[in-house]
Design a protein around this motif. Structure first.
Motif, mmCIF file in Angstrom:
data_model
loop_
_atom_site.group_PDB
_atom_site.id
_atom_site.type_symbol
_atom_site.label_atom_id
_atom_site.label_comp_id
_atom_site.label_asym_id
_atom_site.label_seq_id
_atom_site.Cartn_x
_atom_site.Cartn_y
_atom_site.Cartn_z
ATOM 1 N N ALA A 31 -4.954 -2.794 15.002
ATOM 2 C CA ALA A 31 -3.704 -3.356 15.546
ATOM 3 C C ALA A 31 -2.746 -2.239 15.958
ATOM 4 N N SER A 32 -2.724 -1.154 15.192
ATOM 5 C CA SER A 32 -1.811 -0.044 15.507
ATOM 6 C C SER A 32 -2.253 0.680 16.780
ATOM 7 N N ASP B 291 -0.673 -12.939 16.000
ATOM 8 C CA ASP B 291 -1.661 -12.573 14.979
ATOM 9 C C ASP B 291 -2.238 -11.215 15.379
ATOM 10 N N LEU B 292 -1.936 -10.200 14.604
ATOM 11 C CA LEU B 292 -2.261 -8.821 15.004
ATOM 12 C C LEU B 292 -3.736 -8.486 14.863
ATOM 13 N N ILE C 257 -9.499 -6.414 7.567
ATOM 14 C CA ILE C 257 -8.612 -5.329 7.125
ATOM 15 C C ILE C 257 -8.615 -4.190 8.147
ATOM 16 N N ILE C 258 -9.789 -3.856 8.680
ATOM 17 C CA ILE C 258 -9.828 -2.802 9.707
ATOM 18 C C ILE C 258 -9.041 -3.264 10.945
ATOM 19 N N ALA C 259 -9.191 -4.539 11.309
ATOM 20 C CA ALA C 259 -8.480 -5.064 12.490
ATOM 21 C C ALA C 259 -6.968 -5.011 12.287
ATOM 22 N N ASN D 286 4.507 -0.028 12.749
ATOM 23 C CA ASN D 286 3.220 -0.661 12.430
ATOM 24 C C ASN D 286 3.147 -0.814 10.918
ATOM 25 N N ASN D 287 3.507 -2.009 10.475
ATOM 26 C CA ASN D 287 3.664 -2.217 9.035
ATOM 27 C C ASN D 287 2.763 -3.317 8.481
ATOM 28 N N ALA D 288 2.392 -4.288 9.314
ATOM 29 C CA ALA D 288 1.596 -5.416 8.788
ATOM 30 C C ALA D 288 0.317 -4.894 8.149
#
Ligand code: NAD
Length: 261
Positions: free
Chosen positions: A118-119, A64-65, A111-113, A90-92
């Motif tokens: 995540a990237s 879970d990113l 959404i920020i996470a 980094n696509n998710a």
């Protein structure tokens, strides 16, 4: 088969654009680490199909990113099973549509996470191994919304502008290490992410489904066509080639002319 022996981690590759990129890389011979959520049987079918396509290995990682620790553990598994990640995509990402005054803070945080932080984590884990190998490719699926805004998408637009900035910054840091860092900025691509935002957009803008498709989604796209997953994936595959070694720090639009306006 220019990616034979290389390993690509494509986040959010159980669906949509990520799955398309995973297929394009597998067709070029890469081992693939599939990541994302979904139904176990469907994921296993896609994973097995990727191995047939590449003649190499494909693994599924359910990290879970939105959780920094889960990302770290995913990279530890990649190191153990594949000797590290050569190509990171980094696509998710996710979307939420709401006027700012009603925007749920927990949706903003998520959404920020996922779409931005995540990237940061994946890149900081990927770069040391790429530096050691003297070769690497980092690609972000940004968005036309990394360049321009639309109302009611405050978190998404903020995160995507951030991803574009992160791309440029890291590109400069690793420019002399054989690593390129770019983002691809699609306009509207017909995937579950777009389909799922139609009901909320209908509500926010008081429109019918057809009005949302024609007057919102395709209104700004001069070609009046949705971008296809395959078109985005083909560009990602090109960025992994030696011919693309001097494309770095770029934000490449695939948006039917949207941001030319
Ligand atoms: P999608 O909904 O089809 O795919 C999203 C993927 O992310 C799925 O595999 C999902 O399981 C995964 N995911 C979601 N939450 C996750 C989490 N917490 N951890 C790990 N994986 C998670 O969407 P898509 O349209 O293919 O979008 C892919 C990327 O492309 C996103 O970053 C999106 O912002 C971007 N994008 C999409 C469009 C478009 O029109 N579809 C346009 C521009 C940019």
């Amino acid at each position: 088969m220019h990616l034979k022996g290389k390993t690509a981690l494509v986040t959010g590759s159980t669906s949509g654009i990520g799955l398309g990129i995973a297929k394009a890389f597998a067709a070029a011979g890469a081992n693939i680490i599939v990541n994302g959520f979904g139904e176990a049987d469907a994921i296993e079918t896609e994973r097995a199909a990727l191995e047939v396509l590449s003649g190499g290995k494909a693994a599924y990682d359910d990290a879970d990113l939105t959780k920094a620790e889960a990302i770290e553990e995913m990279f530890q598994r990649a190191e153990k099973d594949f000797g590290g990640v050569d190509i990171l995509v980094n696509n998710a990402g996710m979307q939420f549509v709401s006027p700012i005054e009603d925007f749920p803070p927990e949706k903003w945080d998520m959404i920020i996470a996922l779409n931005l932080t995540a990237s940061f984590h994946t890149i900081r884990h990927a770069v040391p191994v790429m530096r050691k190998k003297g070769w690497g490719r980092i690609i972000g699926t940004a968005s036309a919304h990394s360049l321009v805004a639309s109302p009611f998408k405050s978190a998404y637009v903020t995160a995507k502008h951030g991803l574009a900035g992160l791309t440029k910054t890291v590109a400069l840091e690793v420019a002399d290490a054989g690593i390129t860092v770019n983002c691809i900025s699609p306009g509207y691509v017909w995937t579950p992410l777009v389909e799922n935002q139609i009901p909320d957009t209908m509500k926010a803008r008081k429109m019918t489904r057809e009005q949302v498709i024609n007057d919102v989604l395709l209104a700004g796209q001069p070609t009046k066509q949705f971008v296809t997953v395959e078109q985005v994936a083909a560009l990602a595959a090109f960025l992994t080639r030696d011919e693309a070694a001097n494309i770095t720090g770029a934000n490449l639009s695939v948006d039917g002319g949207w941001t030319a306006q």
